[in-house]
Design an enzyme around this catalytic site. Sequence first.
Site, PDB file in Angstrom:
ATOM      1  N   GLU A   1      58.959  79.911  -1.975  1.00 41.04           N
ATOM      2  CA  GLU A   1      57.616  80.618  -1.689  1.00 41.04           C
ATOM      3  C   GLU A   1      57.765  81.981  -0.879  1.00 41.04           C
ATOM      4  O   GLU A   1      57.563  82.093   0.001  1.00 41.04           O
ATOM      5  CB  GLU A   1      56.915  79.497  -0.644  1.00 41.04           C
ATOM      6  CG  GLU A   1      56.865  78.226  -1.436  1.00 41.04           C
ATOM      7  CD  GLU A   1      55.981  77.257  -0.753  1.00 41.04           C
ATOM      8  OE1 GLU A   1      55.648  77.584   0.468  1.00 41.04           O
ATOM      9  OE2 GLU A   1      55.434  76.348  -0.922  1.00 41.04           O
TER      10      GLU A   1
ATOM     11  N   GLU B   1      56.685  71.738  -6.008  1.00 39.50           N
ATOM     12  CA  GLU B   1      56.088  71.145  -4.778  1.00 39.50           C
ATOM     13  C   GLU B   1      54.577  70.656  -5.159  1.00 39.50           C
ATOM     14  O   GLU B   1      53.827  71.606  -5.619  1.00 39.50           O
ATOM     15  CB  GLU B   1      56.010  71.686  -3.486  1.00 39.50           C
ATOM     16  CG  GLU B   1      57.367  71.960  -2.829  1.00 39.50           C
ATOM     17  CD  GLU B   1      57.422  72.864  -1.569  1.00 39.50           C
ATOM     18  OE1 GLU B   1      56.181  72.857  -1.026  1.00 39.50           O
ATOM     19  OE2 GLU B   1      58.337  73.239  -1.433  1.00 39.50           O
TER      20      GLU B   1
HETATM   21  O1  IFM Z   1      55.785  71.984   4.361  1.00 40.64           O
HETATM   22  C1  IFM Z   1      55.664  73.123   3.406  1.00 40.64           C
HETATM   23  C2  IFM Z   1      56.882  73.468   2.673  1.00 40.64           C
HETATM   24  O2  IFM Z   1      57.924  74.015   3.608  1.00 40.64           O
HETATM   25  C3  IFM Z   1      56.701  74.595   1.772  1.00 40.64           C
HETATM   26  N1  IFM Z   1      55.520  74.446   0.811  1.00 40.64           N
HETATM   27  C4  IFM Z   1      54.494  73.887   1.401  1.00 40.64           C
HETATM   28  C5  IFM Z   1      54.656  72.783   2.357  1.00 40.64           C
HETATM   29  C6  IFM Z   1      53.376  72.054   3.016  1.00 40.64           C
HETATM   30  O3  IFM Z   1      52.587  73.293   3.732  1.00 40.64           O
END
Ligand code: IFM
Length: 437
Positions: free
Chosen positions: A167, A351
Amino acid sequence: MKFSRSDFPTGFQFAAATSSYQIEGHRFGGAGATHWDSFAATPGNVVRAENGAVACDHYHRWEEDLDLMQALGLDAYRFSTSWARVLPEGRGTPNAEGLDFYDRLVDGMLARGLNPMATLYHWELPAPLADLGGWRNPDIAHWFADFATVIMKRIGDRVYSAAPINEPWCVGWLSHFMGLHAPGLRDIRATAHAMHHVLTGHGRAIQAMRALGMKNLGAVCNFEYAHPADDSETAVEAAALYDGYYNRFFVGGLFRGAYPENVMEGLAPHMPKGWEDDFPLIREPIDWFGINYYTCKRIAPKDGAWPAHEEIPGPLPKTQMGWEVYPEGLYRILKWLTEEYTGDLPIWVTESGMANPDVPGTPDTERIAYLDAHVAAARRAMDEGVPLKGYTFWSLLDNYEWSLGYEKRFGLVHVDFETLVRTPKASYDQLKDALAR
Ligand code: IFM
């Protein structure tokens, strides 16, 4: 769950994701200080000043956690390697205990039939490098490539896939413009530099891993579907700008060698010297692309300095994070991304998941519905040609949700942060059935 594994092609992989600082317990095993430790220790930054010192104590309980994933029927596990655990000073002498830990972890995954999907950096920058300016310093690309070499010399022969940075938007914008993540800056010059260096770091790390002979290297970005707050021209422009710096900036660099014009209207005066020359490095070819998706945002214009807009609440049901549940956004982003940027490149959802105020013994029906709806949206995109190869649930465990501490529960498995006892939730049980069907 409504979906079954048999709804997906043979070879399609289901995975769960976590990250090092959020679960390992950073105080164990000789890891060095990180900027998250100091950020969390500064009043006002993190709910109850909570930090990742113990987290889920995955450092000691990793076998139990891998067993949980094997029993769930997953094909892969997306984990991250802590830079400061491997190199406590960020550079120089490696910490043998840290390298041994990831070595054991990867072997443990393989022994359980889980494909290890490594992310090199999921946000806990070694404090000595933060002292040198962290992602604002152009040298970080080299420091990061050196870290990539050290860790991947040890585990790179056995990982299934690897991506340098989780990210980039969070590393760049959230941490340097909004100040909500470490290092907690609110400075446009710092933002412009960090947004660019996160991509030069990506490119150098890809080169370093290729030099070791590694294959299946990718990148992972997060996306939010940006709705204009209303039909006005100013709201449409505001949403396009949000879309620009959130969704288009990093894929612009990675796949087109250019940043969006509307974003550069604000950032160009603050960019590091010679940034235009870095695109060949940033465009280093990759083998797959990962999408992290959770929600959409409603954007309205607002008087003030660039970017002169604000998020306003939307009408849809919300998760414990206050994020609207909008599975259509995952479908739209998958379609848009492949049509405009990635073409035939294999895509992963790396994710997706939701936080819910779960109580052990009470089924997490909201999460079951969320996961079902988002998997269905991804399946629909596949039906329309998106080359999706895998789907990753965030997260295996309840864990440290950064500046929101431990109260936002994203896990398929409940963690009691007093006893560290793990208890599978109803979503875990239902997912297990779905994956067995
Ligand atoms: O917990 C985070 C993760 O570290 C990165 N992506 C989003 C998740 C939820 O906010």
